[in-house]
Motif scaffolding. Structure first.
Motif, PDB file in Angstrom:
ATOM      1  N   GLN A 152      44.154  -3.970   5.861  1.00  0.00           N
ATOM      2  CA  GLN A 152      43.967  -4.040   4.414  1.00  0.00           C
ATOM      3  C   GLN A 152      45.138  -4.747   3.740  1.00  0.00           C
ATOM      4  OE1 GLN A 152      43.225   0.118   3.383  1.00  0.00           O
ATOM      5  NE2 GLN A 152      41.091  -0.409   3.001  1.00  0.00           N
ATOM      6  N   ILE A 153      46.337  -4.501   4.233  1.00  0.00           N
ATOM      7  CA  ILE A 153      47.522  -5.167   3.675  1.00  0.00           C
ATOM      8  C   ILE A 153      47.508  -6.645   4.047  1.00  0.00           C
ATOM      9  CG2 ILE A 153      50.045  -5.303   3.776  1.00  0.00           C
ATOM     10  CD1 ILE A 153      50.021  -2.230   4.217  1.00  0.00           C
ATOM     11  N   LYS A 154      47.197  -6.936   5.303  1.00  0.00           N
ATOM     12  CA  LYS A 154      47.212  -8.312   5.812  1.00  0.00           C
ATOM     13  C   LYS A 154      46.207  -9.198   5.071  1.00  0.00           C
ATOM     14  CE  LYS A 154      46.548 -10.864  10.121  1.00  0.00           C
ATOM     15  NZ  LYS A 154      46.176 -10.739  11.536  1.00  0.00           N
ATOM     16  N   THR A 155      45.012  -8.665   4.791  1.00  0.00           N
ATOM     17  CA  THR A 155      43.982  -9.453   4.115  1.00  0.00           C
ATOM     18  C   THR A 155      44.160  -9.478   2.602  1.00  0.00           C
ATOM     19  OG1 THR A 155      42.497  -7.549   3.965  1.00  0.00           O
ATOM     20  CG2 THR A 155      42.272  -8.978   5.916  1.00  0.00           C
ATOM     21  N   GLY A 156      45.098  -8.672   2.094  1.00  0.00           N
ATOM     22  CA  GLY A 156      45.322  -8.629   0.651  1.00  0.00           C
ATOM     23  C   GLY A 156      44.340  -7.737  -0.079  1.00  0.00           C
ATOM     24  N   GLU A 157      43.530  -6.997   0.679  1.00  0.00           N
ATOM     25  CA  GLU A 157      42.560  -6.097   0.063  1.00  0.00           C
ATOM     26  C   GLU A 157      43.272  -5.010  -0.747  1.00  0.00           C
ATOM     27  OE1 GLU A 157      39.076  -3.038   1.518  1.00  0.00           O
ATOM     28  OE2 GLU A 157      39.623  -4.688   2.826  1.00  0.00           O
ATOM     29  N   LYS A 158      44.413  -4.537  -0.223  1.00  0.00           N
ATOM     30  CA  LYS A 158      45.219  -3.538  -0.933  1.00  0.00           C
ATOM     31  C   LYS A 158      46.683  -3.892  -0.771  1.00  0.00           C
ATOM     32  CE  LYS A 158      42.042   0.150  -0.458  1.00  0.00           C
ATOM     33  NZ  LYS A 158      41.595   1.265  -0.921  1.00  0.00           N
ATOM     34  N   SER A 159      47.461  -3.528  -1.779  1.00  0.00           N
ATOM     35  CA  SER A 159      48.905  -3.730  -1.692  1.00  0.00           C
ATOM     36  C   SER A 159      49.524  -2.524  -0.991  1.00  0.00           C
ATOM     37  CB  SER A 159      49.505  -3.881  -3.088  1.00  0.00           C
ATOM     38  OG  SER A 159      49.448  -2.650  -3.774  1.00  0.00           O
ATOM     39  N   LYS A 160      50.787  -2.653  -0.630  1.00  0.00           N
ATOM     40  CA  LYS A 160      51.487  -1.538   0.007  1.00  0.00           C
ATOM     41  C   LYS A 160      51.522  -0.335  -0.934  1.00  0.00           C
ATOM     42  CE  LYS A 160      54.271  -4.768   2.598  1.00  0.00           C
ATOM     43  NZ  LYS A 160      55.532  -5.486   2.612  1.00  0.00           N
ATOM     44  N   LEU A 161      51.762  -0.587  -2.210  1.00  0.00           N
ATOM     45  CA  LEU A 161      51.815   0.494  -3.180  1.00  0.00           C
ATOM     46  C   LEU A 161      50.459   1.197  -3.303  1.00  0.00           C
ATOM     47  CD1 LEU A 161      53.485   2.048  -5.244  1.00  0.00           C
ATOM     48  CD2 LEU A 161      52.840   0.342  -6.936  1.00  0.00           C
ATOM     49  N   GLU A 162      49.382   0.419  -3.293  1.00  0.00           N
ATOM     50  CA  GLU A 162      48.046   1.016  -3.366  1.00  0.00           C
ATOM     51  C   GLU A 162      47.767   1.889  -2.143  1.00  0.00           C
ATOM     52  OE1 GLU A 162      45.375  -2.184  -5.856  1.00  0.00           O
ATOM     53  OE2 GLU A 162      45.907  -2.682  -3.788  1.00  0.00           O
ATOM     54  N   ILE A 163      48.181   1.430  -0.968  1.00  0.00           N
ATOM     55  CA  ILE A 163      48.007   2.206   0.268  1.00  0.00           C
ATOM     56  C   ILE A 163      48.767   3.529   0.154  1.00  0.00           C
ATOM     57  CG2 ILE A 163      48.564   2.301   2.732  1.00  0.00           C
ATOM     58  CD1 ILE A 163      46.289   0.392   2.280  1.00  0.00           C
ATOM     59  N   ILE A 164      50.010   3.452  -0.282  1.00  0.00           N
ATOM     60  CA  ILE A 164      50.852   4.650  -0.402  1.00  0.00           C
ATOM     61  C   ILE A 164      50.235   5.644  -1.389  1.00  0.00           C
ATOM     62  CG2 ILE A 164      53.091   5.474  -1.255  1.00  0.00           C
ATOM     63  CD1 ILE A 164      54.252   2.790  -0.109  1.00  0.00           C
ATOM     64  N   GLU A 165      49.751   5.149  -2.516  1.00  0.00           N
ATOM     65  CA  GLU A 165      49.188   6.035  -3.542  1.00  0.00           C
ATOM     66  C   GLU A 165      47.822   6.581  -3.147  1.00  0.00           C
ATOM     67  OE1 GLU A 165      49.274   3.722  -7.114  1.00  0.00           O
ATOM     68  OE2 GLU A 165      51.420   4.066  -7.417  1.00  0.00           O
ATOM     69  N   GLN A 166      46.951   5.726  -2.626  1.00  0.00           N
ATOM     70  CA  GLN A 166      45.585   6.164  -2.328  1.00  0.00           C
ATOM     71  C   GLN A 166      45.521   7.103  -1.124  1.00  0.00           C
ATOM     72  OE1 GLN A 166      42.673   3.081  -1.776  1.00  0.00           O
ATOM     73  NE2 GLN A 166      41.035   4.532  -1.396  1.00  0.00           N
ATOM     74  N   TYR A 167      46.229   6.777  -0.061  1.00  0.00           N
ATOM     75  CA  TYR A 167      46.138   7.558   1.166  1.00  0.00           C
ATOM     76  C   TYR A 167      47.283   8.568   1.322  1.00  0.00           C
ATOM     77  CZ  TYR A 167      42.796   3.879   2.356  1.00  0.00           C
ATOM     78  OH  TYR A 167      41.753   3.009   2.351  1.00  0.00           O
ATOM     79  N   LYS A 168      48.197   8.589   0.370  1.00  0.00           N
ATOM     80  CA  LYS A 168      49.334   9.529   0.403  1.00  0.00           C
ATOM     81  C   LYS A 168      50.165   9.394   1.680  1.00  0.00           C
ATOM     82  CE  LYS A 168      47.840  11.702  -3.367  1.00  0.00           C
ATOM     83  NZ  LYS A 168      47.136  10.683  -4.070  1.00  0.00           N
ATOM     84  N   ILE A 169      50.324   8.162   2.128  1.00  0.00           N
ATOM     85  CA  ILE A 169      51.137   7.894   3.309  1.00  0.00           C
ATOM     86  C   ILE A 169      52.566   7.667   2.829  1.00  0.00           C
ATOM     87  CG2 ILE A 169      51.570   6.251   5.180  1.00  0.00           C
ATOM     88  CD1 ILE A 169      48.531   5.802   5.233  1.00  0.00           C
ATOM     89  N   PRO A 170      53.534   8.344   3.418  1.00  0.00           N
ATOM     90  CA  PRO A 170      54.924   8.139   2.992  1.00  0.00           C
ATOM     91  C   PRO A 170      55.346   6.676   3.148  1.00  0.00           C
ATOM     92  CG  PRO A 170      54.748  10.063   4.417  1.00  0.00           C
ATOM     93  CD  PRO A 170      53.422   9.360   4.450  1.00  0.00           C
TER      94      PRO A 170
END
Length: 113
Positions: free
Chosen positions: A82-100
């Protein structure tokens, strides 16, 4: 499983199956049908508590329970894609999936290439 062909066909249209039936199908077909559910829970329902990876004493038994979030390689690949394709940013990943943040950056440095 002593099922007729009609009963087996009906299982495909059911909204849900008992876990014992799903376990039997997993063993029979040598495929982990539970993985879909566990990965979904890891992605969309991570522990909300800040100290979820610490030892917690169960008040009813006084025995320690060990909690740890386990991310499979499939989940890591999915997130990095998702990050590689630009579908989501790193910040979006951290916020949506609650990954540290540190966990995400470790995955990027380890698996990102």
């Amino acid at each position: 499983m002593d099922q007729t062909e009609d009963e087996i066909s009906k299982m495909y249209t059911e909204e849900s199956l008992h876990t014992i039936v799903l376990l039997r199908w997993s063993k029979l077909l040598e495929y982990d049908f539970f993985r879909f559910y566990t990965q979904h829970l890891i992605l969309y329902a991570p522990p909300a508590s800040v100290g979820y990876s610490k030892i917690v004493v169960n008040k009813s038994t006084q025995m320690p329970q060990f909690r740890k979030n386990i991310y499979t390689i499939e989940i890591i690949d999915f997130i990095l894609e998702q990050i590689k394709t630009g579908e989501k940013s790193k910040l979006e990943i951290i916020e949506q999936y609650k990954i540290p943040k540190t966990t995400l950056y470790k995955w990027i440095s380890k698996f990102g290439s």
